[in-house]
Design a protein around this motif. Structure first.
Motif: not given
Length: 191
Positions: A100-113, A157-171
């Protein structure tokens, strides 16, 4: 889907997590009450696996609250909670948050967690150093409970939802394998 990857209903998923916690102190109730709404509970994939761990942690917390003093039940439950939470956090950081930290769209969620994992570790360390029989231990435990429940509510409620939107099946396949392997290794080192 095979039977081991079939979703189970939310109630059964929660009951299973509670049963894992209760194996340590069967006579104590493990009432976790209502939990944050999440679409992941009962899902056999990585996010459902993470929520199952959270539900087990909720049950351990509820059971510890019923103990008193430096009792064998309190010590056993607390030691298991610490081992579970720390193994979970290490595996979650390596499997999920590193991706998640590698994706600019989700980096903040990863940092916060990850920052909250550190805060929770600090609270655990304070509890480990304190006298379990003292009233101060219970106040510190209440602070840990509040912080941890806040943290997992945000994840579910927030971070997993955001992360899921940016992960591929391989991820997702990679995350599941890394999480399971890392959590087992962490628990083995803690034993």
């Amino acid at each position: 889907m095979t039977s081991s990857t079939m979703p189970i209903n939310e109630s059964d998923a929660k009951s299973s997590a509670i049963a894992r916690a209760k194996r340590l102190a069967p006579d104590l109730a493990a009432r976790i009450g209502s939990t944050p709404a999440t679409k992941f509970r009962g899902n056999p994939d990585i996010f459902g696996r993470l929520v199952a761990d959270h539900d087990e942690h909720r049950a351990l917390i509820a059971m510890i609250e019923q103990t008193s003093g430096d009792s064998p039940d309190r010590r056993r439950l607390f030691d298991e909670m610490v081992k579970e939470m720390q193994a979970h956090a290490a595996a979650e950081e390596q499997a999920l948050w590193s991706v998640v930290l590698r994706n600019p769209d989700t980096t903040e969620h990863g940092r916060h967690a990850v920052a909250e994992h550190k805060q929770i570790d600090d609270l655990i360390e304070e509890l480990q150093e304190a006298d379990m029989a003292s009233p101060g231990w219970l106040r510190r435990f209440a602070a840990l409970k509040d912080k941890y429940l806040h943290h997992i509510r945000e994840e579910e409620q927030e971070q997993f939802v955001a992360a899921e939107q940016h992960l591929s099946e391989a991820d997702l396949t990679h995350l599941r394998a890394v999480f399971n392997r890392r959590k087992q290794a962490e628990k083995a080192m803690a034993a």
